[in-house]
Design a protein around this motif. Structure first.
Motif, PDB file in Angstrom:
ATOM      1  N   SER A 179       0.112   7.543  -2.794  1.00  0.00           N
ATOM      2  CA  SER A 179      -0.122   8.630  -3.514  1.00  0.00           C
ATOM      3  C   SER A 179      -0.009   8.537  -5.255  1.00  0.00           C
ATOM      4  CB  SER A 179       0.815   9.823  -3.271  1.00  0.00           C
ATOM      5  OG  SER A 179       2.098   9.870  -3.238  1.00  0.00           O
ATOM      6  N   ASN A 180       0.836   7.418  -5.380  1.00  0.00           N
ATOM      7  CA  ASN A 180       1.075   7.088  -6.942  1.00  0.00           C
ATOM      8  C   ASN A 180      -0.044   6.573  -7.601  1.00  0.00           C
ATOM      9  OD1 ASN A 180       3.938   7.411  -6.736  1.00  0.00           O
ATOM     10  ND2 ASN A 180       4.243   5.510  -6.012  1.00  0.00           N
ATOM     11  N   GLY A 181      -0.983   6.287  -6.867  1.00  0.00           N
ATOM     12  CA  GLY A 181      -2.355   5.619  -7.626  1.00  0.00           C
ATOM     13  C   GLY A 181      -3.360   6.883  -7.608  1.00  0.00           C
ATOM     14  N   VAL A 182      -2.939   8.089  -7.254  1.00  0.00           N
ATOM     15  CA  VAL A 182      -4.176   9.111  -7.075  1.00  0.00           C
ATOM     16  C   VAL A 182      -4.042   9.990  -8.579  1.00  0.00           C
ATOM     17  CG1 VAL A 182      -4.932  11.406  -6.070  1.00  0.00           C
ATOM     18  CG2 VAL A 182      -3.995   9.337  -4.571  1.00  0.00           C
ATOM     19  N   VAL A 190      -6.964  10.507 -20.440  1.00  0.00           N
ATOM     20  CA  VAL A 190      -5.741  10.930 -21.634  1.00  0.00           C
ATOM     21  C   VAL A 190      -4.551   9.945 -21.071  1.00  0.00           C
ATOM     22  CG1 VAL A 190      -4.591  12.738 -22.213  1.00  0.00           C
ATOM     23  CG2 VAL A 190      -6.909  13.277 -21.634  1.00  0.00           C
ATOM     24  N   ARG A 191      -4.137   9.926 -20.322  1.00  0.00           N
ATOM     25  CA  ARG A 191      -2.978   9.312 -20.011  1.00  0.00           C
ATOM     26  C   ARG A 191      -2.913   7.624 -20.054  1.00  0.00           C
ATOM     27  NH1 ARG A 191       0.647  12.952 -21.693  1.00  0.00           N
ATOM     28  NH2 ARG A 191       2.209  11.519 -20.953  1.00  0.00           N
ATOM     29  N   TYR A 192      -4.118   7.307 -19.643  1.00  0.00           N
ATOM     30  CA  TYR A 192      -4.129   5.782 -19.346  1.00  0.00           C
ATOM     31  C   TYR A 192      -5.533   5.121 -19.833  1.00  0.00           C
ATOM     32  CZ  TYR A 192      -0.744   7.047 -15.970  1.00  0.00           C
ATOM     33  OH  TYR A 192       0.576   7.529 -15.395  1.00  0.00           O
ATOM     34  N   MET A 206      -6.227  -1.292  -9.643  1.00  0.00           N
ATOM     35  CA  MET A 206      -4.964  -1.258  -9.453  1.00  0.00           C
ATOM     36  C   MET A 206      -4.270  -0.001 -10.124  1.00  0.00           C
ATOM     37  SD  MET A 206      -3.180  -5.233  -8.910  1.00  0.00           S
ATOM     38  CE  MET A 206      -3.456  -5.565 -10.624  1.00  0.00           C
ATOM     39  N   CYS A 207      -3.275   0.658  -9.497  1.00  0.00           N
ATOM     40  CA  CYS A 207      -2.409   1.638 -10.205  1.00  0.00           C
ATOM     41  C   CYS A 207      -1.608   1.181 -11.314  1.00  0.00           C
ATOM     42  CB  CYS A 207      -2.115   2.446  -9.319  1.00  0.00           C
ATOM     43  SG  CYS A 207      -0.585   1.868  -8.518  1.00  0.00           S
ATOM     44  N   PRO A 208      -1.065   2.006 -12.320  1.00  0.00           N
ATOM     45  CA  PRO A 208      -0.051   1.385 -13.249  1.00  0.00           C
ATOM     46  C   PRO A 208       1.250   0.726 -12.431  1.00  0.00           C
ATOM     47  CG  PRO A 208      -0.994   3.610 -13.919  1.00  0.00           C
ATOM     48  CD  PRO A 208      -1.495   3.270 -12.610  1.00  0.00           C
ATOM     49  N   GLU A 212       2.056  -2.993 -13.198  1.00  0.00           N
ATOM     50  CA  GLU A 212       3.488  -3.410 -13.665  1.00  0.00           C
ATOM     51  C   GLU A 212       4.047  -4.340 -12.968  1.00  0.00           C
ATOM     52  OE1 GLU A 212       7.929  -1.371 -14.599  1.00  0.00           O
ATOM     53  OE2 GLU A 212       6.043  -0.144 -13.751  1.00  0.00           O
ATOM     54  N   GLU A 213       4.006  -4.253 -11.212  1.00  0.00           N
ATOM     55  CA  GLU A 213       4.671  -4.994 -10.080  1.00  0.00           C
ATOM     56  C   GLU A 213       4.003  -6.708 -10.447  1.00  0.00           C
ATOM     57  OE1 GLU A 213       5.295  -5.310  -5.433  1.00  0.00           O
ATOM     58  OE2 GLU A 213       4.759  -3.106  -6.408  1.00  0.00           O
TER      59      GLU A 213
END
Length: 267
Positions: A179-182, A190-192, A206-208, A212-213
């Protein structure tokens, strides 16, 4: 001596006024009405409620599905803002790994819901975050936390409520599928600083969190309020206007530059 006389005059006037007021109230029948009301309230208070013993042995005790060892099943009858029809026994199936933008909802019996024409029209009125909130079929965005049906016209999941299809208005991380990548279209932009069409075309997006990982983008972090608080950082609020005024593409680019500068100063 003068003070004592003045006091006696005042007391006599006061008593005379009291007697005059009492006579006036008696002529109006106020005292009688007050006494009748008091008698009624006292008789009502004296009455006792009947006590009935409840026999709980005749009704079965409710047990949670977790204690029974069963999966969580909820019976829903939804018909409201989203215009859904009758649903029954909707359950989650965690056996097979699915994309986060296509969570499985299995309907065992009954007919799957359908959106009304009015709901369909309102669903596509806004592509940003969607304009139709749906607590059953809506997929929650990690940033804005709006559980809405997306506003994409070609989305079969949000338009036809086809649970075998992903929501094309929400992202899915190719690594974590969590759900972190939804993210919805508006928050992604706007945010990314990314477009939903580019994410859909990139099967390795890949999600943020995963970026980062993996360390592919130094200082690139998720700027949702949840993730910033975990870093002991204050949430940015509506920072896009400030970021664009300073020439940054998105809030994430603005924060990335700030973290890079802070690291250099610290070093």
């Amino acid at each position: 001596m003068g003070r004592l006389r003045a006091k006696t005059d005042y007391e006599s006037l006061r008593k005379a006024r009291i007697l005059e007021n009492q006579a006036r109230l008696a002529s109006l029948g106020v005292q009688k009405a007050v006494s009748e009301l008091r008698s009624l309230t006292s008789s009502a208070k004296s009455g006792k409620r009947k006590w009935h013993k409840v026999d709980y042995s005749s009704t079965p005790l409710r047990r949670s599905n977790r204690l029974k060892g069963k999966s969580c099943i909820s019976e829903l009858s939804v018909k409201g803002e989203s215009g859904l029809s009758q649903l029954s026994d909707v359950e989650d199936d965690g056996e097979k790994k699915r994309p986060a933008n296509a969570p499985l909802m299995r309907v065992k019996r009954g007919e799957i819901g359908r959106l009304s024409p009015d709901a369909l029209a309102r669903r596509c009125s806004s592509k940003g975050r969607g304009s139709l909130y749906d607590p059953t079929y809506g997929i929650c965005c990690h940033f804005c936390r709006q559980k809405k049906l997306c506003g994409e016209e070609d989305c079969r999941r949000c338009g036809d409520l086809d649970m075998d299809q992903p929501c094309i208005g929400k992202t899915d991380c190719s690594v974590c599928h969590s759900s972190n990548g939804v993210l919805c279209r508006a928050c992604l932009k706007v945010r990314y600083g990314e477009e939903i069409e580019d994410v859909r075309a990139n099967q390795e997006w890949m999600c943020p969190h995963c970026v980062e990982e993996k360390g592919t983008k130094p200082y690139w972090i998720c700027n949702s309020s949840f993730c910033l608080k975990k870093r002991n950082m204050a949430p940015t609020g509506i920072a896009i206007f400030k970021a664009r005024e300073m020439g940054y593409e998105s809030v994430a680019h603005y924060l990335m530059d700030r973290l890079r500068k802070a690291d250099k100063r610290g070093g």
